[in-house]
Motif scaffolding. Structure first.
Motif, PDB file in Angstrom:
ATOM      1  N   ILE A 223       0.967  -1.200  -0.084  1.00 30.79           N
ATOM      2  CA  ILE A 223      -0.181  -0.584  -0.169  1.00 30.79           C
ATOM      3  C   ILE A 223       0.726   1.099  -0.166  1.00 30.79           C
ATOM      4  O   ILE A 223       0.162   2.180  -0.610  1.00 30.79           O
ATOM      5  N   GLY A 224       1.983   1.334   0.661  1.00 37.73           N
ATOM      6  CA  GLY A 224       3.270   2.657   0.461  1.00 37.73           C
ATOM      7  C   GLY A 224       3.317   2.505  -0.260  1.00 37.73           C
ATOM      8  O   GLY A 224       3.544   3.723  -1.162  1.00 37.73           O
ATOM      9  N   GLU A 225       4.074   1.821  -1.052  1.00 39.72           N
ATOM     10  CA  GLU A 225       4.749   1.472  -2.910  1.00 39.72           C
ATOM     11  C   GLU A 225       3.245   2.235  -3.600  1.00 39.72           C
ATOM     12  O   GLU A 225       3.425   3.243  -4.022  1.00 39.72           O
ATOM     13  N   ILE A 226       2.348   2.255  -3.792  1.00 39.44           N
ATOM     14  CA  ILE A 226       1.464   2.308  -4.618  1.00 39.44           C
ATOM     15  C   ILE A 226       0.747   3.809  -4.141  1.00 39.44           C
ATOM     16  O   ILE A 226       0.446   5.149  -5.323  1.00 39.44           O
ATOM     17  N   ALA A 227       0.821   4.335  -3.039  1.00 42.47           N
ATOM     18  CA  ALA A 227       0.666   5.557  -2.507  1.00 42.47           C
ATOM     19  C   ALA A 227       1.478   6.107  -2.669  1.00 42.47           C
ATOM     20  O   ALA A 227       1.552   7.475  -3.297  1.00 42.47           O
ATOM     21  N   SER A 228       3.177   6.024  -2.859  1.00 39.85           N
ATOM     22  CA  SER A 228       4.286   6.205  -3.619  1.00 39.85           C
ATOM     23  C   SER A 228       3.989   6.963  -5.368  1.00 39.85           C
ATOM     24  O   SER A 228       4.169   7.874  -5.689  1.00 39.85           O
ATOM     25  N   ALA A 229       3.860   5.533  -5.834  1.00 38.41           N
ATOM     26  CA  ALA A 229       3.379   5.852  -7.000  1.00 38.41           C
ATOM     27  C   ALA A 229       2.632   6.790  -7.974  1.00 38.41           C
ATOM     28  O   ALA A 229       2.772   7.094  -9.227  1.00 38.41           O
ATOM     29  N   LEU A 230       1.438   6.818  -7.188  1.00 35.03           N
ATOM     30  CA  LEU A 230       0.444   7.797  -7.679  1.00 35.03           C
ATOM     31  C   LEU A 230       0.491   9.540  -6.411  1.00 35.03           C
ATOM     32  O   LEU A 230      -0.317  10.392  -7.275  1.00 35.03           O
ATOM     33  N   GLY A 231       1.628   9.698  -6.715  1.00 33.30           N
ATOM     34  CA  GLY A 231       2.469  10.474  -6.468  1.00 33.30           C
ATOM     35  C   GLY A 231       1.477  11.191  -4.966  1.00 33.30           C
ATOM     36  O   GLY A 231       1.675  12.671  -4.293  1.00 33.30           O
ATOM     37  N   PHE A 232       1.032  10.331  -3.970  1.00 37.27           N
ATOM     38  CA  PHE A 232       0.375  10.901  -2.625  1.00 37.27           C
ATOM     39  C   PHE A 232       1.403  10.838  -2.112  1.00 37.27           C
ATOM     40  O   PHE A 232       2.653   9.755  -1.303  1.00 37.27           O
ATOM     41  N   ASN A 233       2.154  12.115  -1.666  1.00 34.80           N
ATOM     42  CA  ASN A 233       3.476  11.843  -0.937  1.00 34.80           C
ATOM     43  C   ASN A 233       3.370  11.693   0.824  1.00 34.80           C
ATOM     44  O   ASN A 233       4.020  11.451   1.953  1.00 34.80           O
ATOM     45  N   ASP A 234       1.908  11.678   1.333  1.00 31.61           N
ATOM     46  CA  ASP A 234       1.222  11.833   2.615  1.00 31.61           C
ATOM     47  C   ASP A 234       0.521  10.205   2.383  1.00 31.61           C
ATOM     48  O   ASP A 234      -0.500  10.183   1.677  1.00 31.61           O
ATOM     49  N   TYR A 235       1.038   9.108   3.211  1.00 34.48           N
ATOM     50  CA  TYR A 235       0.896   7.417   3.449  1.00 34.48           C
ATOM     51  C   TYR A 235      -1.119   7.982   3.881  1.00 34.48           C
ATOM     52  O   TYR A 235      -1.224   7.209   2.951  1.00 34.48           O
ATOM     53  N   PHE A 236      -0.744   8.751   4.949  1.00 40.76           N
ATOM     54  CA  PHE A 236      -2.619   8.412   5.451  1.00 40.76           C
ATOM     55  C   PHE A 236      -3.403   9.443   4.813  1.00 40.76           C
ATOM     56  O   PHE A 236      -4.447   9.118   4.567  1.00 40.76           O
ATOM     57  N   TYR A 237      -2.395   9.979   3.890  1.00 41.32           N
ATOM     58  CA  TYR A 237      -3.745  11.165   3.276  1.00 41.32           C
ATOM     59  C   TYR A 237      -4.431  10.276   2.315  1.00 41.32           C
ATOM     60  O   TYR A 237      -5.756  10.328   1.376  1.00 41.32           O
ATOM     61  N   PHE A 238      -3.435   9.096   1.324  1.00 37.39           N
ATOM     62  CA  PHE A 238      -3.944   8.121   0.917  1.00 37.39           C
ATOM     63  C   PHE A 238      -5.069   7.177   0.744  1.00 37.39           C
ATOM     64  O   PHE A 238      -5.932   6.881   0.785  1.00 37.39           O
ATOM     65  N   LEU A 239      -4.585   7.226   2.630  1.00 43.50           N
ATOM     66  CA  LEU A 239      -5.568   5.883   2.685  1.00 43.50           C
ATOM     67  C   LEU A 239      -6.847   6.581   3.346  1.00 43.50           C
ATOM     68  O   LEU A 239      -7.946   6.511   2.514  1.00 43.50           O
ATOM     69  N   LYS A 240      -6.747   7.809   3.540  1.00 46.50           N
ATOM     70  CA  LYS A 240      -8.519   8.744   4.123  1.00 46.50           C
ATOM     71  C   LYS A 240      -8.680   8.598   2.811  1.00 46.50           C
ATOM     72  O   LYS A 240     -10.520   9.047   1.891  1.00 46.50           O
ATOM     73  N   THR A 241      -8.507   9.013   1.054  1.00 47.00           N
ATOM     74  CA  THR A 241      -8.487   9.336   0.293  1.00 47.00           C
ATOM     75  C   THR A 241      -9.169   8.126  -0.430  1.00 47.00           C
ATOM     76  O   THR A 241     -10.724   8.463  -1.024  1.00 47.00           O
ATOM     77  N   PHE A 242      -8.819   7.097  -0.531  1.00 46.83           N
ATOM     78  CA  PHE A 242      -8.881   5.991  -0.843  1.00 46.83           C
ATOM     79  C   PHE A 242     -10.448   5.624  -0.669  1.00 46.83           C
ATOM     80  O   PHE A 242     -11.211   5.109  -0.899  1.00 46.83           O
ATOM     81  N   LYS A 243      -9.913   5.500   1.146  1.00 44.43           N
ATOM     82  CA  LYS A 243     -11.859   5.146   2.035  1.00 44.43           C
ATOM     83  C   LYS A 243     -12.432   6.303   1.465  1.00 44.43           C
ATOM     84  O   LYS A 243     -13.855   6.276   1.363  1.00 44.43           O
ATOM     85  N   ARG A 244     -12.821   7.730   1.053  1.00 45.71           N
ATOM     86  CA  ARG A 244     -14.033   8.359   0.493  1.00 45.71           C
ATOM     87  C   ARG A 244     -14.312   8.043  -0.360  1.00 45.71           C
ATOM     88  O   ARG A 244     -15.237   8.239  -0.593  1.00 45.71           O
ATOM     89  N   VAL A 245     -13.016   7.839  -1.549  1.00 43.39           N
ATOM     90  CA  VAL A 245     -13.597   7.797  -2.760  1.00 43.39           C
ATOM     91  C   VAL A 245     -14.508   6.132  -2.964  1.00 43.39           C
ATOM     92  O   VAL A 245     -15.397   6.104  -3.596  1.00 43.39           O
ATOM     93  N   THR A 246     -13.569   5.276  -2.385  1.00 41.26           N
ATOM     94  CA  THR A 246     -14.322   3.770  -2.712  1.00 41.26           C
ATOM     95  C   THR A 246     -15.963   3.314  -0.782  1.00 41.26           C
ATOM     96  O   THR A 246     -15.452   2.383  -1.604  1.00 41.26           O
ATOM     97  N   GLY A 247     -15.127   3.735  -0.276  1.00 43.41           N
ATOM     98  CA  GLY A 247     -15.717   3.100   1.101  1.00 43.41           C
ATOM     99  C   GLY A 247     -14.980   2.325   1.726  1.00 43.41           C
ATOM    100  O   GLY A 247     -15.619   1.719   2.084  1.00 43.41           O
ATOM    101  N   LEU A 248     -14.097   2.153   1.129  1.00 43.38           N
ATOM    102  CA  LEU A 248     -13.094   0.842   1.825  1.00 43.38           C
ATOM    103  C   LEU A 248     -11.509   2.113   2.020  1.00 43.38           C
ATOM    104  O   LEU A 248     -11.254   2.400   1.137  1.00 43.38           O
ATOM    105  N   THR A 249     -10.916   0.548   2.676  1.00 40.31           N
ATOM    106  CA  THR A 249      -9.554   1.648   3.168  1.00 40.31           C
ATOM    107  C   THR A 249      -8.808   0.480   1.906  1.00 40.31           C
ATOM    108  O   THR A 249      -8.981  -0.445   1.539  1.00 40.31           O
ATOM    109  N   PRO A 250      -7.639   1.012   1.674  1.00 41.43           N
ATOM    110  CA  PRO A 250      -6.699   0.277   0.981  1.00 41.43           C
ATOM    111  C   PRO A 250      -6.789  -1.378   1.101  1.00 41.43           C
ATOM    112  O   PRO A 250      -6.941  -2.476   0.682  1.00 41.43           O
ATOM    113  N   LYS A 251      -6.590  -1.690   2.596  1.00 46.41           N
ATOM    114  CA  LYS A 251      -6.658  -3.050   3.039  1.00 46.41           C
ATOM    115  C   LYS A 251      -7.861  -3.689   2.632  1.00 46.41           C
ATOM    116  O   LYS A 251      -8.051  -4.769   2.629  1.00 46.41           O
ATOM    117  N   GLN A 252      -8.919  -3.185   2.883  1.00 44.30           N
ATOM    118  CA  GLN A 252     -10.005  -3.978   3.144  1.00 44.30           C
ATOM    119  C   GLN A 252     -10.654  -4.277   1.297  1.00 44.30           C
ATOM    120  O   GLN A 252     -11.124  -5.004   1.303  1.00 44.30           O
TER     121      GLN A 252
END
Length: 169
Positions: A122-151
């Motif tokens: 998940i960290g590699e994905i966040a970085s590869a997609l230009g999310f400089n903040d891992y936690f911002y990626f998690l929050k954004t992913f959950k806001r858009v999909t309704g799930l955490t990346p792990k879920q």
């Protein structure tokens, strides 16, 4: 005409000093008139198509190849040689989404594909997609999909979504 003088004054070959511009245009109001003429010449006429299909496809291609490095509307506008406010309006009209929503959705779709492949953390994905903040990626992913990346990675359904029962082979 004043726009010809303006074009000559601001060509890449000749950069005039303020004194030379005043001499060239004789007055500040003449300079402003030439500038207005030049700017309005770049806007499409009222009722015209916002961007040609080729220009729009060029813009989408640019976004698709630069989304992962923090692409901004201002940068896209400079690349397309358009005013950012105008581009924002055109973008919304053509895609039905704001520029930011389009970029966010694109990044999340790419993240889902990377998660599906199982080849990246998940960290590699966040970085590869230009999310400089891992936690911002998690929050954004959950806001858009309704799930955490792990879920998502483990096949959970988004809240309110029921999955059909698995069929027997």
């Amino acid at each position: 005409s004043s726009s010809d003088a303006f074009g000559a004054a601001f060509s890449t070959d000749n950069i005039y000093s303020p004194e030379q511009l005043v001499f060239q245009f004789k007055s500040f109001s003449t300079l402003l008139a030439a500038l207005q003429e030049r700017v309005s010449a770049r806007l499409p006429p009222p009722g015209a198509s916002a961007l040609s299909n080729a220009s729009f496809l060029q813009m989408i291609n640019y976004i698709d190849t630069h989304y992962d490095r923090g692409l901004s509307l201002g940068e896209l506008a400079r690349e397309m040689n358009l005013n950012a406010n105008y581009l924002s309006q055109v973008f919304k009209k053509e895609t039905g989404k704001t520029f930011l929503k389009y970029i966010t959705d694109l990044r999340i779709e790419k993240a889902k594909k990377m998660l599906d492949s199982g080849e990246h953390s998940i960290g590699e994905i966040a970085s590869a997609l230009g999310f400089n903040d891992y936690f911002y990626f998690l929050k954004t992913f959950k806001r858009v999909t309704g799930l955490t990346p792990k879920q998502y990675k483990h096949g959970y359904a988004a809240p309110g979504v029921t999955l059909p029962p698995a069929s027997d082979p």
